[in-house]
Write an enzyme that holds these catalytic residues in place. Structure first.
Site, PDB file in Angstrom:
ATOM      1  N   ASP A  69      91.419 -23.076-102.527  1.00 16.09           N
ATOM      2  CA  ASP A  69      90.480 -23.652-102.695  1.00 16.09           C
ATOM      3  C   ASP A  69      90.617 -25.257-102.048  1.00 16.09           C
ATOM      4  O   ASP A  69      91.631 -25.930-102.087  1.00 16.09           O
ATOM      5  CB  ASP A  69      90.004 -23.923-104.021  1.00 16.09           C
ATOM      6  CG  ASP A  69      88.459 -24.946-104.129  1.00 16.09           C
ATOM      7  OD1 ASP A  69      87.619 -24.501-103.709  1.00 16.09           O
ATOM      8  OD2 ASP A  69      88.670 -25.965-104.847  1.00 16.09           O
TER       9      ASP A  69
ATOM     10  N   GLU B 171      90.423 -22.235 -97.592  1.00 16.03           N
ATOM     11  CA  GLU B 171      89.261 -22.840 -97.432  1.00 16.03           C
ATOM     12  C   GLU B 171      89.473 -24.275 -96.815  1.00 16.03           C
ATOM     13  O   GLU B 171      89.755 -25.172 -97.597  1.00 16.03           O
ATOM     14  CB  GLU B 171      88.506 -22.935 -98.610  1.00 16.03           C
ATOM     15  CG  GLU B 171      86.922 -23.477 -98.405  1.00 16.03           C
ATOM     16  CD  GLU B 171      86.472 -24.146 -99.710  1.00 16.03           C
ATOM     17  OE1 GLU B 171      85.138 -24.210 -99.825  1.00 16.03           O
ATOM     18  OE2 GLU B 171      87.117 -24.688-100.634  1.00 16.03           O
TER      19      GLU B 171
END
Length: 627
Positions: A309, A360
């Site tokens: 993330d 990401e």
């Protein structure tokens, strides 16, 4: 199942390896380990707290009395104690008197199981699950020429019991496996799995980096979920958050009364947007804590990959901040975080063969999917540019789309610069952004038609696929993490048609080599017509690099019916429609095609052409008729 690995001895040699970031799993030394010492059964506890003046372990085994089991200070700031009679299932915490003089009860950073929130004690755990997925584990791997279609789901809100309570991981396993296999997905990606105190964080403010959330059951229950998905042929990815952690007093924050897991300088160590601390990637103990967490999920829980993330927030010292500290060269890059990510991916690929690492990452940082040490070493990167451009285009009134025509062609200019996953994630359907179907302009029919066209273009554009739950049946409301998906809508004809389309798209994508083997290659796609801005029509060919199959994709992205529209094709003969998003089974009008015999006159630089009836807001997929 092999016997649980015995904990490593807390001697100078192993602690030295941990401090120097050698390939030692830190959770094999630290945390709570049921053992037998001198013929006495008990639990050995160990924790890292170099700035603490005193540490004791408290729990069910001593009435939470901080005087019964003081911990011994070991080398390099580690503490340890053996507690006779302690056993699996008992709760515990570390009572830490810190450098600031305060005494705080802390959850175990390496705890394998935790109480259900709002309680925050760790729980002594002894794994006992019997794995049966050895064939899957032996065969798993990256394979860029393989189809990868990912269903992203939040475990706490995909489905709930009738009373609103959470499903157990074992209940979830069967329902989720049945659903995703019926839809034809190859993988699921689960968010909200790692222990976290606040439901509203969706699992992105983690306090238990080694523990599945107890909301849905025990670690063995979670293992059952992964094992069952593997037995059904579905891979499992998890969202993993090494970029920041919450300020909860019971967690990692100022663990021993001083900055420990976080950078000491708040200009480097605190996210004001998220009210979270940033890990200190310059400390080997912190690096090993995070790498150990990744390996825990990939090795012990058999997870097939991690989606890391908010990588951009790790890479840049000035990420979303006005006050920041430059690196030693005066630049904005966090050199320690970059080194950590390279080390992470090298270790994962060495120690968990076949595991997939996904970034990401929302900037143009070079070499995200290039091998370390020259690049960051990820296997895939989310195509955030494709996502932003595509959604921007489809949100425009069709009257104005001709002014933004090349939003949909620009991705092809750089799509092989990294190894991309085309991701439409949870972030796109929350915070007043609207659900995907309601992003489309027009009335309800036009919205559904436009959404079907969007999905078909996503599935036929080169790159692996990811779609967030609920969007497969055109959920009209934004995602709400507090309730189940509105499953009753999936049986309504307006929504069922979209569901059937996603199922068909997955079947085509997985079953046709031309739609997945060239995802990462220039030769996997050829534009036929990319410049018809007035009609907002696009045409391209998807090709198997081996030359065994190809298909033609034609999109008409205005609500205008175009009769006998000419599209160039590279060979003569008969053609047939493989898929039309306008078919009645998907909720369309069922527009029929004329004779699909290629005309010998060249068009669009091709040797032949077809005359097609293009339904409004639709995508056609055609192939040469093998008959």
């Amino acid at each position: 199942m092999s016997a649980p690995r015995p904990p490593l001895p807390l001697d100078h040699e192993h602690l030295q390896k941990l401090v120097t970031a050698d390939l030692v799993r830190p959770d094999h030394l630290l945390g709570a380990h049921p053992v037998t010492e001198g013929g006495v059964e008990g639990v050995r506890f160990a924790v890292w707290a170099p700035n603490a003046g005193h540490v004791s372990v408290v729990g069910d085994f001593n009435g939470w009395n901080g005087f019964d089991h003081p911990m011994q200070r070991l080398a390099f700031g580690f503490w340890g104690v053996f507690v006779p009679g302690a056993m699996p299932g008992q709760r515990y915490k570390f009572r830490v008197t810190g450098a600031d003089g305060r005494t705080v009860d802390k959850s175990d950073p390496y705890g394998l199981h935790m109480e259900v929130r709002p309680d925050t004690a760790s729980v002594v755990w002894q794994p006992a699950f019997e794995w049966t997925d050895s064939d899957w584990m032996a065969a798993r791997g990256v394979g860029y020429d393989r189809p990868v279609s990912i269903y992203e789901a939040h475990v706490g809100s995909w489905a709930r019991r009738d009373d609103g309570g959470f499903l157990n991981y074992r209940e979830l396993a069967h329902r989720l496996a049945d659903y995703v296999t019926w839809l034809g997905y190859t993988h699921v990606e689960l968010l909200g799995v790692m222990e976290h105190p606040f439901d509203g964080s969706w699992g992105y403010q983690v306090t238990g980096y080694y523990a599945p959330t107890s909301r849905l059951g025990t670690p063995d229950d979670f293992a059952y979920l992964v094992n069952h998905l593997h037995e059904r042929g579905v891979g499992v990815l998890l969202d993993w958050v090494p970029g920041h952690f919450p300020t909860d007093e019971s967690g990692l924050a100022r663990f021993d009364g001083a900055p420990l897991y976080e950078y000491a300088d708040p200009r480097k160590g605190f996210h004001h947007d998220w009210n979270t601390y940033i890990f200190d990637y310059g400390r080997n103990e912190v690096v090993m804590f995070l790498i150990g967490s990744a390996l825990k999920w990939l090795q012990d829980f058999h997870v097939d990959g991690l989606r890391v993330d908010a990588v951009a927030s790790m890479l840049y010292l000035d990420f979303s901040r006005t006050e920041w500290v430059p690196n030693i060269h005066g630049g904005r890059e966090n050199l320690e975080a970059i080194a950590f990510l390279k080390r992470l991916n090298e270790v994962v690929h060495h120690m968990a063969p076949g595991a997939v690492m996904v970034a990401e990452e929302s900037t143009s940082f070079p070499g995200v999917t290039a091998p370390a040490p020259f690049g960051l070493g990820f296997d895939y990167k989310w195509a955030m540019g494709w996502m932003n451009d595509s959604l921007f285009y489809f949100e425009q009134d069709p009257l104005w789309r001709r002014h933004h025509h090349h939003k949909l062609t620009f991705f092809n200019a750089y799509r092989t610069s990294e190894k991309f996953i085309l991701a439409i994630s949870h972030d796109e359907v929350v915070h007043l952004k609207k659900s995907l179907v309601l992003k489309m302009p027009g009335d309800w029919y036009a919205q559904r038609a436009g959404y079907r066209a969007f999905l078909a273009l996503m599935w036929t554009t080169p790159g692996k696929k990811l779609l967030f739950m609920g969007q497969e049946f055109a959920q009209p409301t934004e995602w709400n993490h507090d309730v189940s998906l509105p499953w009753h809508l999936a049986e309504h004809p307006d929504h069922r048609g979209v569901l059937e389309l996603v199922r068909r798209l997955n079947g085509l994508y997985v079953g046709r080599p031309d739609l997945h083997t060239g995802d990462m290659l220039d030769e996997g796609m050829l534009w036929v017509s990319a410049d018809d801005t007035e009609a907002s029509v696009y045409a391209f060919v998807r090709r198997d690099p081996q030359g065994t199959a190809w298909s033609l994709v034609v999109a008409n992205l205005t609500p205008v019916y175009r009769e006998s529209y000419p599209v160039g094709v590279p060979q003569g003969g008969e053609y047939r429609v493989v898929l039309s998003t306008d078919d009645g089974e998907f909720g369309g009008f069922g527009t029929q095609q004329p004779d699909l015999t290629a005309h010998e006159e060249g068009w669009h630089g091709q040797t032949h052409h077809l005359r097609l009836n293009l339904p409004p807001l639709s995508v056609l997929v055609l192939e040469p008729d093998p008959a």
